[in-house]
Design a protein around this motif. Structure first.
Motif, PDB file in Angstrom:
ATOM      1  N   SER A  94      -2.145  47.553   9.156  1.00  0.00           N
ATOM      2  CA  SER A  94      -3.009  48.143  10.164  1.00  0.00           C
ATOM      3  C   SER A  94      -4.464  47.874   9.799  1.00  0.00           C
ATOM      4  O   SER A  94      -4.781  47.518   8.665  1.00  0.00           O
ATOM      5  N   GLY A  95      -5.333  48.058  10.776  1.00  0.00           N
ATOM      6  CA  GLY A  95      -6.756  47.820  10.548  1.00  0.00           C
ATOM      7  C   GLY A  95      -7.214  46.558  11.252  1.00  0.00           C
ATOM      8  O   GLY A  95      -6.447  45.888  11.962  1.00  0.00           O
ATOM      9  N   ARG A  96      -8.487  46.218  11.056  1.00  0.00           N
ATOM     10  CA  ARG A  96      -9.089  45.070  11.750  1.00  0.00           C
ATOM     11  C   ARG A  96      -9.198  43.866  10.829  1.00  0.00           C
ATOM     12  O   ARG A  96      -9.549  43.996   9.660  1.00  0.00           O
ATOM     13  N   VAL A  97      -8.899  42.688  11.376  1.00  0.00           N
ATOM     14  CA  VAL A  97      -9.045  41.417  10.667  1.00  0.00           C
ATOM     15  C   VAL A  97     -10.107  40.595  11.391  1.00  0.00           C
ATOM     16  O   VAL A  97     -10.007  40.367  12.600  1.00  0.00           O
ATOM     17  N   ARG A  98     -11.124  40.145  10.648  1.00  0.00           N
ATOM     18  CA  ARG A  98     -12.197  39.331  11.227  1.00  0.00           C
ATOM     19  C   ARG A  98     -11.947  37.859  10.910  1.00  0.00           C
ATOM     20  O   ARG A  98     -11.721  37.491   9.758  1.00  0.00           O
ATOM     21  N   ILE A  99     -11.972  37.025  11.956  1.00  0.00           N
ATOM     22  CA  ILE A  99     -11.701  35.597  11.823  1.00  0.00           C
ATOM     23  C   ILE A  99     -12.877  34.805  12.372  1.00  0.00           C
ATOM     24  O   ILE A  99     -13.407  35.124  13.431  1.00  0.00           O
ATOM     25  N   SER A 100     -13.265  33.766  11.646  1.00  0.00           N
ATOM     26  CA  SER A 100     -14.279  32.828  12.125  1.00  0.00           C
ATOM     27  C   SER A 100     -13.627  31.469  12.318  1.00  0.00           C
ATOM     28  O   SER A 100     -12.924  30.970  11.436  1.00  0.00           O
ATOM     29  N   THR A 101     -13.855  30.865  13.486  1.00  0.00           N
ATOM     30  CA  THR A 101     -13.274  29.549  13.745  1.00  0.00           C
ATOM     31  C   THR A 101     -14.143  28.797  14.748  1.00  0.00           C
ATOM     32  O   THR A 101     -15.070  29.366  15.328  1.00  0.00           O
ATOM     33  N   SER A 102     -13.853  27.524  14.915  1.00  0.00           N
ATOM     34  CA  SER A 102     -14.598  26.719  15.886  1.00  0.00           C
ATOM     35  C   SER A 102     -14.108  27.035  17.296  1.00  0.00           C
ATOM     36  O   SER A 102     -13.002  27.540  17.502  1.00  0.00           O
ATOM     37  N   TRP A 103     -14.954  26.706  18.271  1.00  0.00           N
ATOM     38  CA  TRP A 103     -14.593  26.986  19.661  1.00  0.00           C
ATOM     39  C   TRP A 103     -13.345  26.205  20.087  1.00  0.00           C
ATOM     40  O   TRP A 103     -12.432  26.767  20.698  1.00  0.00           O
TER      41      TRP A 103
END
Length: 318
Positions: A94-103
């Motif tokens: 549970s909880g939030r996962v932050r993801i960075s990726t290209s468009w």
């Protein structure tokens, strides 16, 4: 008293109050009765009050000792609750996962697999930033970064998603009007679509000649259109603007539909690039991050567009 000494002293005090003697408390804690007595005495000295009255047979709490015991139990219960909460998350992330990726990758590959992740783990939430710039995962607070290219060595852990092979393509309409180049040298007579990266550079196209030598072509020299977004480069090629170098995974559906053809297949070098998922730590990874990583890797492994063998391109050569 430092924090570790304080915790040991409080545990000794609570256990002695519960067990009724230093000896019994020592047996529970795995230390000697003398150590329990020393810990309680240190706690009393630090607080400046007596918590227990001792006799040879009994321990009696003072008024201050009773008040302190009640507060200590609240604190220990809070610690137990925190431990239970984290342990429960190992079963149900549970909880939030932050993801960075290209468009481009985010839209075409990541977005389609997120609904199944959220359905599988209803207590999970995901925040995705679509950004082609290179971010600092630790500084910017991301749990996972998905990036492609020549991935530099770093303190981050990298998991391979797929080999990011490149291919030269053009539309059938363009090739009818301008001809099919037979050697890399003929590219100078063609209209070219160039890809400009964030740093401003335009990567050269590489070719391996029949004599084994390697040559390059700078698309910036002949570009009629220069774009920064890879999906826009693909679209321009489909629109018959010119010849473009794109990722096989981006071109594949257009090759299969007939909207694009492969050119200079026998010469063109696909590069040594890869798409990876990166994250800051391997040990003691939060269950929410582990569950997300495992789901994404499993889903991307099943995406056939990401794993097209180079020999499959031979069927689409102009």
């Amino acid at each position: 008293m430092d924090l570790s000494q304080r915790v040991r002293a409080i545990l000794s005090f609570v256990q002695a109050a519960d067990a009724g003697s230093f000896a019994a408390a020592g047996r529970v804690l795995g230390i000697t009765s003398a150590a329990v007595s020393k810990n309680v005495a240190s706690l009393e000295k630090a607080l400046g009050v007596r918590l227990m009255n001792r006799t040879t047979r009994t321990l009696n709490l003072t008024e201050e000792g009773g008040a302190f015991l009640r507060q200590a139990r609240v604190a220990l219960d809070a610690l137990d609750s925190a431990i239970d909460t984290v342990a429960a998350q190992r079963v149900v992330p549970s909880g939030r996962v932050r993801i960075s990726t290209s468009w481009a990758f985010g839209r075409e590959q990541l977005m389609p697999v997120l609904p199944a992740l959220l359905s599988r783990y209803p207590s999970l939430s995901v925040a995705v930033d679509f950004d082609d710039r290179v971010v600092d995962l630790v500084r910017d607070g991301y749990d996972i970064g998905i990036r492609g290219g020549n991935i530099p060595d770093s303190a981050l852990v990298s998991r391979l998603v797929f080999r990011l092979n490149l291919v030269l393509v053009a539309s059938p309409e363009y090739l009818v009007h301008h001809g099919v180049p037979q050697t890399p040298r003929e590219l100078r007579a063609h209209r070219v679509i160039a890809r400009r990266f964030l740093g401003g550079q335009v990567a050269p196209w590489s070719f391996k000649m029949e004599d084994g030598s390697t040559t390059t072509f700078d698309p910036a020299d002949a570009a009629v259109l220069t774009l920064s977004a890879p999906e826009s480069v693909v679209q321009a090629a489909c629109d018959s603007v010119g010849i473009a170098q794109v990722g096989v995974h981006l071109a594949w559906k257009h090759l299969c539909s007939g909207a694009l053809k492969v050119v200079l297949r026998r010469y063109h070098e696909p590069g040594n690039y890869e798409m990876v998922m990166q994250y800051p730590h391997r040990a003691l990874m939060a269950p929410r991050v582990r569950a997300t990583l495992d789901h994404l890797l499993e889903s991307f492994a099943k995406d056939k567009d990401l794993h097209v063998p180079l020999e499959a391109l031979d069927a689409y050569v102009a």
